[in-house]
Design a protein around this motif. Sequence first.
Motif, PDB file in Angstrom:
ATOM      1  N   ALA A  15       0.834  -1.203   0.000  1.00 53.83           N
ATOM      2  CA  ALA A  15       0.000   0.000   0.000  1.00 53.83           C
ATOM      3  C   ALA A  15       0.871   1.257   0.000  1.00 53.83           C
ATOM      4  CB  ALA A  15      -0.934   0.005   1.200  1.00 53.83           C
ATOM      5  N   GLN A  16       1.946   1.257   0.785  1.00 47.27           N
ATOM      6  CA  GLN A  16       2.862   2.396   0.806  1.00 47.27           C
ATOM      7  C   GLN A  16       3.550   2.567  -0.551  1.00 47.27           C
ATOM      8  OE1 GLN A  16       3.497   4.718   3.254  1.00 47.27           O
ATOM      9  NE2 GLN A  16       1.676   3.806   4.155  1.00 47.27           N
ATOM     10  N   MET A  17       3.931   1.463  -1.153  1.00 46.75           N
ATOM     11  CA  MET A  17       4.573   1.497  -2.460  1.00 46.75           C
ATOM     12  C   MET A  17       3.609   2.061  -3.511  1.00 46.75           C
ATOM     13  SD  MET A  17       6.278  -1.741  -4.445  1.00 46.75           S
ATOM     14  CE  MET A  17       4.722  -2.439  -4.975  1.00 46.75           C
ATOM     15  N   GLU A  18       2.366   1.608  -3.491  1.00 44.50           N
ATOM     16  CA  GLU A  18       1.365   2.086  -4.440  1.00 44.50           C
ATOM     17  C   GLU A  18       1.047   3.566  -4.225  1.00 44.50           C
ATOM     18  OE1 GLU A  18      -1.803  -0.721  -3.925  1.00 44.50           O
ATOM     19  OE2 GLU A  18      -0.731  -2.289  -5.014  1.00 44.50           O
ATOM     20  N   LEU A  23       1.430   9.014  -6.266  1.00 34.50           N
ATOM     21  CA  LEU A  23       1.856  10.392  -6.071  1.00 34.50           C
ATOM     22  C   LEU A  23       2.833  10.809  -7.167  1.00 34.50           C
ATOM     23  CD1 LEU A  23       1.580  12.807  -4.112  1.00 34.50           C
ATOM     24  CD2 LEU A  23       3.603  11.943  -2.958  1.00 34.50           C
ATOM     25  N   LEU A  24       3.776   9.940  -7.485  1.00 31.93           N
ATOM     26  CA  LEU A  24       4.734  10.241  -8.549  1.00 31.93           C
ATOM     27  C   LEU A  24       4.040  10.376  -9.901  1.00 31.93           C
ATOM     28  CD1 LEU A  24       7.612   7.908  -7.411  1.00 31.93           C
ATOM     29  CD2 LEU A  24       7.798  10.389  -7.705  1.00 31.93           C
ATOM     30  N   ASP A  25       3.100   9.492 -10.181  1.00 30.46           N
ATOM     31  CA  ASP A  25       2.384   9.549 -11.457  1.00 30.46           C
ATOM     32  C   ASP A  25       1.546  10.819 -11.589  1.00 30.46           C
ATOM     33  OD1 ASP A  25       3.434   7.140 -12.296  1.00 30.46           O
ATOM     34  OD2 ASP A  25       1.644   5.974 -11.785  1.00 30.46           O
ATOM     35  N   GLU A  36      11.483  17.369  -4.546  1.00 32.29           N
ATOM     36  CA  GLU A  36      11.122  16.239  -3.689  1.00 32.29           C
ATOM     37  C   GLU A  36      10.922  14.938  -4.455  1.00 32.29           C
ATOM     38  OE1 GLU A  36       7.730  17.162  -1.298  1.00 32.29           O
ATOM     39  OE2 GLU A  36       8.708  18.860  -0.322  1.00 32.29           O
ATOM     40  N   GLU A  37      11.119  14.956  -5.775  1.00 32.39           N
ATOM     41  CA  GLU A  37      10.840  13.744  -6.544  1.00 32.39           C
ATOM     42  C   GLU A  37      11.773  12.601  -6.159  1.00 32.39           C
ATOM     43  OE1 GLU A  37      14.038  15.588  -9.084  1.00 32.39           O
ATOM     44  OE2 GLU A  37      12.449  16.328  -7.788  1.00 32.39           O
ATOM     45  N   THR A  38      13.026  12.902  -5.865  1.00 27.19           N
ATOM     46  CA  THR A  38      13.984  11.858  -5.491  1.00 27.19           C
ATOM     47  C   THR A  38      13.572  11.189  -4.182  1.00 27.19           C
ATOM     48  OG1 THR A  38      15.741  13.056  -6.609  1.00 27.19           O
ATOM     49  CG2 THR A  38      16.415  11.369  -5.037  1.00 27.19           C
ATOM     50  N   LYS A  39      13.084  11.967  -3.248  1.00 31.44           N
ATOM     51  CA  LYS A  39      12.634  11.420  -1.958  1.00 31.44           C
ATOM     52  C   LYS A  39      11.525  10.396  -2.187  1.00 31.44           C
ATOM     53  CE  LYS A  39       9.769  13.747   0.773  1.00 31.44           C
ATOM     54  NZ  LYS A  39       9.241  14.727   1.717  1.00 31.44           N
ATOM     55  N   TRP A  40      10.572  10.706  -3.055  1.00 32.07           N
ATOM     56  CA  TRP A  40       9.449   9.806  -3.288  1.00 32.07           C
ATOM     57  C   TRP A  40       9.848   8.599  -4.118  1.00 32.07           C
ATOM     58  CZ3 TRP A  40       5.378   9.729  -0.379  1.00 32.07           C
ATOM     59  CH2 TRP A  40       5.095  10.862   0.377  1.00 32.07           C
ATOM     60  N   ILE A  41      10.773   8.783  -5.036  1.00 34.27           N
ATOM     61  CA  ILE A  41      11.288   7.643  -5.803  1.00 34.27           C
ATOM     62  C   ILE A  41      12.003   6.686  -4.865  1.00 34.27           C
ATOM     63  CG2 ILE A  41      12.991   6.936  -7.532  1.00 34.27           C
ATOM     64  CD1 ILE A  41      12.256   9.570  -9.037  1.00 34.27           C
ATOM     65  N   ASN A  42      12.825   7.222  -3.966  1.00 32.68           N
ATOM     66  CA  ASN A  42      13.537   6.374  -3.002  1.00 32.68           C
ATOM     67  C   ASN A  42      12.577   5.648  -2.068  1.00 32.68           C
ATOM     68  OD1 ASN A  42      16.060   6.950  -4.031  1.00 32.68           O
ATOM     69  ND2 ASN A  42      16.392   8.669  -2.649  1.00 32.68           N
ATOM     70  N   ARG A  43      11.518   6.309  -1.637  1.00 36.84           N
ATOM     71  CA  ARG A  43      10.514   5.646  -0.792  1.00 36.84           C
ATOM     72  C   ARG A  43       9.848   4.507  -1.547  1.00 36.84           C
ATOM     73  NH1 ARG A  43       7.222  10.225   2.684  1.00 36.84           N
ATOM     74  NH2 ARG A  43       9.021  10.927   3.870  1.00 36.84           N
ATOM     75  N   TYR A  44       9.506   4.762  -2.810  1.00 35.99           N
ATOM     76  CA  TYR A  44       8.897   3.714  -3.633  1.00 35.99           C
ATOM     77  C   TYR A  44       9.837   2.509  -3.737  1.00 35.99           C
ATOM     78  CZ  TYR A  44       7.335   1.136  -7.692  1.00 35.99           C
ATOM     79  OH  TYR A  44       6.934   0.121  -8.519  1.00 35.99           O
ATOM     80  N   LYS A  46      12.307   1.644  -1.763  1.00 31.28           N
ATOM     81  CA  LYS A  46      12.491   1.002  -0.458  1.00 31.28           C
ATOM     82  C   LYS A  46      11.335   0.031  -0.174  1.00 31.28           C
ATOM     83  CE  LYS A  46      11.335   3.002   3.397  1.00 31.28           C
ATOM     84  NZ  LYS A  46      11.243   3.868   4.570  1.00 31.28           N
ATOM     85  N   HIS A  47      10.101   0.486  -0.380  1.00 31.17           N
ATOM     86  CA  HIS A  47       8.954  -0.382  -0.113  1.00 31.17           C
ATOM     87  C   HIS A  47       8.890  -1.537  -1.112  1.00 31.17           C
ATOM     88  CE1 HIS A  47       7.295   1.817   3.210  1.00 31.17           C
ATOM     89  NE2 HIS A  47       7.456   2.951   2.541  1.00 31.17           N
ATOM     90  N   ASN A  48       9.319  -1.290  -2.341  1.00 29.66           N
ATOM     91  CA  ASN A  48       9.352  -2.356  -3.336  1.00 29.66           C
ATOM     92  C   ASN A  48      10.312  -3.462  -2.903  1.00 29.66           C
ATOM     93  OD1 ASN A  48       8.784  -3.634  -5.792  1.00 29.66           O
ATOM     94  ND2 ASN A  48      10.567  -2.719  -6.738  1.00 29.66           N
ATOM     95  N   LYS A  49      11.497  -3.091  -2.429  1.00 26.43           N
ATOM     96  CA  LYS A  49      12.473  -4.082  -1.966  1.00 26.43           C
ATOM     97  C   LYS A  49      11.956  -4.840  -0.744  1.00 26.43           C
ATOM     98  CE  LYS A  49      16.515  -1.681  -3.638  1.00 26.43           C
ATOM     99  NZ  LYS A  49      17.514  -2.456  -4.291  1.00 26.43           N
ATOM    100  N   ILE A  50      11.282  -4.149   0.150  1.00 28.81           N
ATOM    101  CA  ILE A  50      10.726  -4.804   1.340  1.00 28.81           C
ATOM    102  C   ILE A  50       9.668  -5.819   0.928  1.00 28.81           C
ATOM    103  CG2 ILE A  50       9.348  -4.453   3.429  1.00 28.81           C
ATOM    104  CD1 ILE A  50      10.827  -1.728   3.728  1.00 28.81           C
ATOM    105  N   VAL A  51       8.786  -5.444   0.004  1.00 26.88           N
ATOM    106  CA  VAL A  51       7.744  -6.368  -0.467  1.00 26.88           C
ATOM    107  C   VAL A  51       8.388  -7.589  -1.117  1.00 26.88           C
ATOM    108  CG1 VAL A  51       5.888  -6.671  -2.159  1.00 26.88           C
ATOM    109  CG2 VAL A  51       5.917  -4.652  -0.700  1.00 26.88           C
ATOM    110  N   GLU A  52       9.379  -7.375  -1.950  1.00 27.17           N
ATOM    111  CA  GLU A  52      10.063  -8.503  -2.599  1.00 27.17           C
ATOM    112  C   GLU A  52      10.682  -9.431  -1.565  1.00 27.17           C
ATOM    113  OE1 GLU A  52      12.862  -6.775  -5.293  1.00 27.17           O
ATOM    114  OE2 GLU A  52      11.310  -6.273  -6.767  1.00 27.17           O
ATOM    115  N   TRP A  53      11.333  -8.855  -0.558  1.00 25.42           N
ATOM    116  CA  TRP A  53      11.960  -9.671   0.473  1.00 25.42           C
ATOM    117  C   TRP A  53      10.909 -10.442   1.274  1.00 25.42           C
ATOM    118  CZ3 TRP A  53      11.896  -9.775   5.869  1.00 25.42           C
ATOM    119  CH2 TRP A  53      12.845 -10.612   6.452  1.00 25.42           C
TER     120      TRP A  53
END
Length: 62
Positions: A15-18, A23-25, A36-44, A46-53
């Motif tokens: 949900a955080q990743m989405e 927001l980016l879209d 602030e775009e880099t901050k949101w890309i990095n958050r996306y 980070k959550h993507n890697k967590i979901v994969e793990w």
Amino acid sequence: MTRKNLQELISTHRAQMEYCKRLLDQSYYDLEARDEETKWINRYLKHNKIVEWLESQTPDEE
């Protein structure tokens, strides 16, 4: 970790990743104007890697 715990964590981080993706879209140029775009890309990412793990983990009960 139980299957239920894994599913809850996956749901939360997905949900955080989405949210970050949406927001980016929708507001990329506004975020870019505020630098602030880099901050949101990095958050996306980070959550993507967590979901994969989390998806690669095996529940304790199995």
